[in-house]
Write a protein that holds these residues in place. Sequence first.
Motif, PDB file in Angstrom:
ATOM      1  N   LYS A 142      27.369 -13.584   9.256  1.00 33.23           N
ATOM      2  CA  LYS A 142      25.835 -13.820   8.512  1.00 33.23           C
ATOM      3  C   LYS A 142      25.489 -15.257   8.849  1.00 33.23           C
ATOM      4  CE  LYS A 142      24.001 -13.759   3.954  1.00 33.23           C
ATOM      5  NZ  LYS A 142      24.223 -13.443   2.442  1.00 33.23           N
ATOM      6  N   LEU A 143      26.463 -16.277   9.260  1.00 31.04           N
ATOM      7  CA  LEU A 143      26.172 -17.504   9.497  1.00 31.04           C
ATOM      8  C   LEU A 143      25.485 -17.736  10.982  1.00 31.04           C
ATOM      9  CD1 LEU A 143      29.265 -19.159   8.072  1.00 31.04           C
ATOM     10  CD2 LEU A 143      26.970 -19.593   7.140  1.00 31.04           C
ATOM     11  N   ILE A 144      25.516 -17.020  11.720  1.00 29.84           N
ATOM     12  CA  ILE A 144      24.785 -16.796  13.226  1.00 29.84           C
ATOM     13  C   ILE A 144      23.215 -16.734  13.113  1.00 29.84           C
ATOM     14  CG2 ILE A 144      24.850 -15.842  15.463  1.00 29.84           C
ATOM     15  CD1 ILE A 144      27.859 -14.896  14.917  1.00 29.84           C
ATOM     16  N   GLU A 145      22.630 -17.609  13.739  1.00 33.29           N
ATOM     17  CA  GLU A 145      21.108 -17.303  13.674  1.00 33.29           C
ATOM     18  C   GLU A 145      20.801 -16.293  14.556  1.00 33.29           C
ATOM     19  OE1 GLU A 145      18.143 -17.855  12.649  1.00 33.29           O
ATOM     20  OE2 GLU A 145      18.539 -20.066  12.469  1.00 33.29           O
ATOM     21  N   ARG A 146      19.642 -15.567  14.116  1.00 31.98           N
ATOM     22  CA  ARG A 146      19.252 -14.456  14.923  1.00 31.98           C
ATOM     23  C   ARG A 146      17.660 -14.305  14.987  1.00 31.98           C
ATOM     24  NH1 ARG A 146      20.934 -13.658   9.399  1.00 31.98           N
ATOM     25  NH2 ARG A 146      18.993 -13.365   8.069  1.00 31.98           N
ATOM     26  N   PRO A 147      17.301 -13.569  15.756  1.00 37.71           N
ATOM     27  CA  PRO A 147      17.773 -12.722  16.509  1.00 37.71           C
ATOM     28  C   PRO A 147      18.077 -13.484  17.990  1.00 37.71           C
ATOM     29  CG  PRO A 147      15.515 -12.440  16.892  1.00 37.71           C
ATOM     30  CD  PRO A 147      15.870 -13.277  15.630  1.00 37.71           C
ATOM     31  N   LYS A 157       7.953  -3.344  25.399  1.00 38.87           N
ATOM     32  CA  LYS A 157       7.816  -3.684  26.935  1.00 38.87           C
ATOM     33  C   LYS A 157       8.968  -2.487  27.622  1.00 38.87           C
ATOM     34  CE  LYS A 157       6.751  -8.233  26.836  1.00 38.87           C
ATOM     35  NZ  LYS A 157       5.622  -8.573  27.770  1.00 38.87           N
ATOM     36  N   GLN A 158       9.291  -1.728  27.165  1.00 39.25           N
ATOM     37  CA  GLN A 158       9.974  -0.554  27.511  1.00 39.25           C
ATOM     38  C   GLN A 158      11.170  -1.130  28.319  1.00 39.25           C
ATOM     39  OE1 GLN A 158       6.735   2.030  29.209  1.00 39.25           O
ATOM     40  NE2 GLN A 158       6.444   2.876  27.228  1.00 39.25           N
ATOM     41  N   LEU A 159      11.896  -1.828  28.028  1.00 39.81           N
ATOM     42  CA  LEU A 159      12.841  -2.568  28.887  1.00 39.81           C
ATOM     43  C   LEU A 159      14.200  -1.861  28.440  1.00 39.81           C
ATOM     44  CD1 LEU A 159      12.242  -6.296  28.241  1.00 39.81           C
ATOM     45  CD2 LEU A 159      11.963  -4.720  30.637  1.00 39.81           C
ATOM     46  N   GLN A 160      15.113  -1.567  29.400  1.00 41.72           N
ATOM     47  CA  GLN A 160      16.384  -1.140  28.921  1.00 41.72           C
ATOM     48  C   GLN A 160      17.220  -2.252  28.179  1.00 41.72           C
ATOM     49  OE1 GLN A 160      18.611   1.654  30.491  1.00 41.72           O
ATOM     50  NE2 GLN A 160      16.659   2.610  31.247  1.00 41.72           N
ATOM     51  N   PHE A 161      17.726  -2.122  27.343  1.00 39.97           N
ATOM     52  CA  PHE A 161      18.469  -2.948  26.379  1.00 39.97           C
ATOM     53  C   PHE A 161      19.646  -2.261  25.493  1.00 39.97           C
ATOM     54  CE2 PHE A 161      14.979  -2.035  23.947  1.00 39.97           C
ATOM     55  CZ  PHE A 161      15.453  -2.082  22.620  1.00 39.97           C
ATOM     56  N   GLN A 162      20.691  -3.017  25.168  1.00 44.49           N
ATOM     57  CA  GLN A 162      21.630  -2.799  24.294  1.00 44.49           C
ATOM     58  C   GLN A 162      21.281  -3.431  22.910  1.00 44.49           C
ATOM     59  OE1 GLN A 162      25.049  -4.021  26.202  1.00 44.49           O
ATOM     60  NE2 GLN A 162      25.495  -2.008  27.233  1.00 44.49           N
ATOM     61  N   VAL A 163      21.733  -2.883  21.750  1.00 43.47           N
ATOM     62  CA  VAL A 163      21.570  -3.420  20.459  1.00 43.47           C
ATOM     63  C   VAL A 163      22.950  -3.797  19.802  1.00 43.47           C
ATOM     64  CG1 VAL A 163      20.869  -3.139  18.120  1.00 43.47           C
ATOM     65  CG2 VAL A 163      19.251  -2.558  20.038  1.00 43.47           C
ATOM     66  N   ARG A 164      23.464  -4.760  19.364  1.00 36.97           N
ATOM     67  CA  ARG A 164      24.681  -5.129  18.999  1.00 36.97           C
ATOM     68  C   ARG A 164      24.358  -5.785  17.481  1.00 36.97           C
ATOM     69  NH1 ARG A 164      29.748  -8.156  21.082  1.00 36.97           N
ATOM     70  NH2 ARG A 164      31.095  -8.265  19.131  1.00 36.97           N
ATOM     71  N   TYR A 165      24.865  -4.802  16.620  1.00 36.76           N
ATOM     72  CA  TYR A 165      24.615  -5.177  15.107  1.00 36.76           C
ATOM     73  C   TYR A 165      25.875  -6.004  14.797  1.00 36.76           C
ATOM     74  CZ  TYR A 165      21.319  -1.274  15.363  1.00 36.76           C
ATOM     75  OH  TYR A 165      20.280  -0.540  15.692  1.00 36.76           O
ATOM     76  N   TYR A 166      25.613  -7.286  15.150  1.00 36.88           N
ATOM     77  CA  TYR A 166      26.833  -8.280  14.896  1.00 36.88           C
ATOM     78  C   TYR A 166      27.213  -8.371  13.461  1.00 36.88           C
ATOM     79  CZ  TYR A 166      23.448 -11.575  13.095  1.00 36.88           C
ATOM     80  OH  TYR A 166      22.609 -12.224  12.637  1.00 36.88           O
ATOM     81  N   LEU A 167      26.646  -8.037  12.377  1.00 32.43           N
ATOM     82  CA  LEU A 167      27.187  -7.889  11.401  1.00 32.43           C
ATOM     83  C   LEU A 167      28.250  -7.013  11.109  1.00 32.43           C
ATOM     84  CD1 LEU A 167      24.165  -8.523   8.903  1.00 32.43           C
ATOM     85  CD2 LEU A 167      25.847 -10.257   9.758  1.00 32.43           C
ATOM     86  N   ASP A 168      27.824  -5.600  11.599  1.00 31.71           N
ATOM     87  CA  ASP A 168      28.889  -4.717  11.483  1.00 31.71           C
ATOM     88  C   ASP A 168      29.845  -4.756  12.711  1.00 31.71           C
ATOM     89  OD1 ASP A 168      27.385  -3.623   9.657  1.00 31.71           O
ATOM     90  OD2 ASP A 168      25.944  -2.505  10.920  1.00 31.71           O
ATOM     91  N   ASP A 169      29.761  -5.335  13.855  1.00 37.10           N
ATOM     92  CA  ASP A 169      30.795  -5.323  14.955  1.00 37.10           C
ATOM     93  C   ASP A 169      30.695  -6.793  15.311  1.00 37.10           C
ATOM     94  OD1 ASP A 169      31.998  -4.988  17.412  1.00 37.10           O
ATOM     95  OD2 ASP A 169      30.372  -4.297  18.516  1.00 37.10           O
ATOM     96  N   PRO A 170      31.426  -7.836  14.479  1.00 39.41           N
ATOM     97  CA  PRO A 170      31.361  -9.224  14.742  1.00 39.41           C
ATOM     98  C   PRO A 170      32.054  -9.448  16.007  1.00 39.41           C
ATOM     99  CG  PRO A 170      32.451  -8.670  12.501  1.00 39.41           C
ATOM    100  CD  PRO A 170      32.160  -7.432  13.505  1.00 39.41           C
ATOM    101  N   HIS A 194      21.450  -8.197  16.647  1.00 38.11           N
ATOM    102  CA  HIS A 194      20.468  -7.666  15.881  1.00 38.11           C
ATOM    103  C   HIS A 194      21.073  -7.548  14.521  1.00 38.11           C
ATOM    104  CE1 HIS A 194      16.850  -5.539  14.474  1.00 38.11           C
ATOM    105  NE2 HIS A 194      17.637  -4.354  14.248  1.00 38.11           N
ATOM    106  N   ASN A 195      20.059  -7.871  13.406  1.00 30.59           N
ATOM    107  CA  ASN A 195      20.477  -7.639  12.095  1.00 30.59           C
ATOM    108  C   ASN A 195      19.243  -7.012  11.418  1.00 30.59           C
ATOM    109  OD1 ASN A 195      20.469  -7.931   9.284  1.00 30.59           O
ATOM    110  ND2 ASN A 195      21.084  -9.933   9.257  1.00 30.59           N
ATOM    111  N   ASN A 196      19.258  -5.727  11.142  1.00 36.18           N
ATOM    112  CA  ASN A 196      18.336  -4.929  10.465  1.00 36.18           C
ATOM    113  C   ASN A 196      17.530  -5.552   9.301  1.00 36.18           C
ATOM    114  OD1 ASN A 196      17.881  -2.679  12.355  1.00 36.18           O
ATOM    115  ND2 ASN A 196      19.482  -1.396  11.159  1.00 36.18           N
ATOM    116  N   ARG A 197      18.125  -6.331   8.548  1.00 39.35           N
ATOM    117  CA  ARG A 197      17.668  -6.636   7.151  1.00 39.35           C
ATOM    118  C   ARG A 197      16.697  -7.966   7.767  1.00 39.35           C
ATOM    119  NH1 ARG A 197      22.973  -7.483   4.898  1.00 39.35           N
ATOM    120  NH2 ARG A 197      23.807  -6.080   6.483  1.00 39.35           N
TER     121      ARG A 197
END
Length: 115
Positions: free
Chosen positions: A88-93, A23-36, A6-9
Amino acid sequence: MYRLYHNNRCSKSREALALLEQKQLQFQVRYYLDDPLTAGELVALLKALGMPARQLLRSKEAEYKALGLDNPDLSEQQLIEAMVSTPKLIERPILQCDDKAVIGRPVENLLVLLP
């Protein structure tokens, strides 16, 4: 367990997050810009996506041209290294579940992984 890269921007990334919350699913968010991602993680993600590194690159980013990533002679490893050093070069989400992943462009693409 689902993992959203995920990228918040990014509006599409925010739409993906909203869809998972709705959908009320269990999920983790990886902020890949902050945690490459490491090179190994990126290789595993590409395998889950079923695509080569070039298809995951955001070719409209200024860094894409600045790093010469439009060169067709660059190896898979060189493209992966570019994404590791410049996430930043990685397509998202991207939504991943176990050994399957999809890019959420459009966001409806995520539905193939959801119950």
